[in-house]
Design a protein around this motif. Structure first.
Motif, PDB file in Angstrom:
ATOM      1  N   VAL A 136       0.872  -1.138   0.005  1.00 17.08           N
ATOM      2  CA  VAL A 136      -0.060   0.060  -0.006  1.00 17.08           C
ATOM      3  C   VAL A 136       0.734   1.220   0.056  1.00 17.08           C
ATOM      4  O   VAL A 136       0.376   2.269  -0.193  1.00 17.08           O
ATOM      5  CB  VAL A 136      -1.055   0.163   1.368  1.00 17.08           C
ATOM      6  N   GLU A 137       2.094   1.175   0.370  1.00 20.49           N
ATOM      7  CA  GLU A 137       3.021   2.211   0.232  1.00 20.49           C
ATOM      8  C   GLU A 137       4.527   1.842   0.104  1.00 20.49           C
ATOM      9  O   GLU A 137       4.891   0.860   0.618  1.00 20.49           O
ATOM     10  CB  GLU A 137       2.965   3.166   1.756  1.00 20.49           C
ATOM     11  N   GLN A 138       5.164   2.790  -0.647  1.00 22.43           N
ATOM     12  CA  GLN A 138       6.542   2.405  -0.528  1.00 22.43           C
ATOM     13  C   GLN A 138       7.263   3.779  -0.659  1.00 22.43           C
ATOM     14  O   GLN A 138       6.734   4.871  -1.289  1.00 22.43           O
ATOM     15  CB  GLN A 138       6.958   1.710  -1.852  1.00 22.43           C
ATOM     16  N   SER A 139       8.388   3.984   0.193  1.00 19.69           N
ATOM     17  CA  SER A 139       9.030   5.256   0.238  1.00 19.69           C
ATOM     18  C   SER A 139      10.598   4.705   0.675  1.00 19.69           C
ATOM     19  O   SER A 139      10.978   3.773   0.892  1.00 19.69           O
ATOM     20  CB  SER A 139       8.549   6.192   1.091  1.00 19.69           C
TER      21      SER A 139
END
Length: 437
Positions: free
Chosen positions: A8-11
């Protein structure tokens, strides 16, 4: 990653304050281990309370950013210097941070997540030059799986767990966390000029040349079976007595080596070999305990197959002890010089597949792998993830308590596994709980 996981998220998380920006020279031991790529681990945490802030992602990222100040090479990338030699580019581009959700609960994976797809909880590292990647997966049960991937160019197991201790301390205690700073001076392990390899060193130093002609079994993954054995404290105490008061590592290594040699049914006069790592931080004075880099040597012990398979376990354990006791400053120096000469000659080591009469023991016993308390309590289980290879044995604690049982993950040809299991159980007088792949 499969239908059970949704990213759901990648950073990227960079150090919270400016850090040195330079090319970090790496030793020949780092280069020898770099081919191993990223080491995959998963920490499983049950939900500790009913509050919505059980896991605050913002706090987790902020504490990682603080930890990366001291461990700044992990925020860099694998690169090359002007001469084309591999180095670490300390550029503060950051560690990969992935958030995911799973349809599974922690209980769906227990008691042996190593055998049940735990690799899905470890981030896919892109680009491959990233040196540290983590994945926080929220489980259906409310618990969390925290997967990590540290590149072997940057750290060995000691550095891996040191970072996790530091990161979790910042998350738990904020700016008041007690931090033991890592040592980044890898020139402590620079080769001598000219290199000098002590004549006796090669009798115990496991060389990449030993695996250059070995290959994976023709059956591939289908030819391999994995089995996990849980050894209780009472069984371990009995085993150590049989081994003449040997350490936990020596006793367990002697046990699996003997049982594997017997299961292999080797010719009586064949040479059997066992290889394992010895941490140079605790053997000699060349590098400090908090040295960040690869500070472990791969060494080996040998014996005639009939002696290992049917001799007294105490004598098998003593062969392992003899090899460990030979690791001193001179042997470390010889190992560095030897790997340096190999690399200078253009030698390209291949992937390590164990031969028909060889096993490798990977031990994290004594490592602070359960010290990763982010404020939610210690992990209920820390599990190695990833594929298994013939001839490998992994030794880890089964839980966070000092008196937890020990898990032994054994990987052998399927044709030999049944006999190996029978021999292990017989040696420990039965009652051994294990699972199979």
């Amino acid at each position: 990653m499969g239908s059970e996981i949704q990213v759901v998220e990648q950073s990227f998380v960079a150090p919270s304050t400016p850090t040195p920006r330079n090319g970090l020279w790496v030793s020949s031991l780092d280069l020898a281990k770099a081919r191993g790529g990223h080491t995959p681990l998963v920490y499983f945490f049950r939900r500790s309370n009913d509050d919505d802030d059980f896991l605050d992602l913002s706090r987790l990222k902020e504490s990682m950013a603080k930890a990366l100040v001291a461990f700044y090479p992990l925020a860099g990338r694998a690169g090359v210097d002007g001469d084309g030699r591999i180095q670490i580019d300390c550029n503060s581009e950051g560690a990969l941070f992935v958030v995911a959700r799973s349809k599974l609960s922690i209980d769906d994976l227990m008691p042996f997540p190593e055998l049940r797809g735990s690799m899905m909880f470890v981030p896919r590292v892109e680009p491959s030059s990233v040196l540290l990647a983590v994945q926080v997966t929220f489980m259906k049960c409310g618990g969390v799986a925290l997967g990590t991937a540290f590149h072997h160019l940057a750290v060995d197991a000691s550095g891996d767990f040191h970072f996790m201790q530091t990161w979790s301390a910042f998350s738990r205690d904020g700016d008041g966390a007690a931090v033991e700073l890592p040592c980044h001076d890898r020139t402590l392990l620079r080769a001598r000029s000219p290199p000098i390899v002590h004549p006796d060193a090669l009798s115990v130093l496991y060389s990449p040349e030993m695996i250059k002609n070995t290959s994976e079994p023709s059956g591939g993954a289908a030819a391999i079976a994995a089995s996990i054995f849980v050894i209780s404290n009472d069984q371990l105490a009995s085993l150590k007595r049989v081994c003449g008061g040997a350490s936990t590592f020596r006793a367990l290594s002697a046990l699996v080596w003997q049982c594997a040699c017997a299961a292999w049914r080797l010719p009586p006069d064949a040479e059997a070999r066992i290889s394992f790592s010895v941490n140079a931080r605790r053997r000699g004075s060349m590098i400090p305990v908090r040295y960040m880099g690869n500070g472990a040597l791969m060494v080996y012990a040998t014996g005639v197959a009939r002696d290992i398979a049917s001799g007294a376990l105490e004598h098998v354990a003593s062969r392992i002890r003899t090899t460990i006791n030979r690791v001193d400053d001179e042997l470390v120096r010889s190992a560095i010089d030897y790997h340096h000469e190999l690399l200078e000659s253009g030698f390209q080591p291949k992937r390590a597949f164990m031969g028909d009469a060889e096993m490798r023991v990977v031990s994290w016993l004594g490592m602070p792998m359960y010290d990763a308390d982010f404020g939610w309590g210690k992990p209920m289980r820390v599990s190695r993830a990833g594929s298994v290879h013939r001839g490998y044995m992994h030794l880890v604690r089964d839980g966070p308590d000092a008196d937890s049982a020990i898990r032994v993950m054994a990987c052998l040809e399927a044709a030999h596994m049944k006999e190996f299991e029978r021999l292990i159980s017989a040696k420990l007088e039965g009652g051994l709980y294990h699972a199979k792949l």
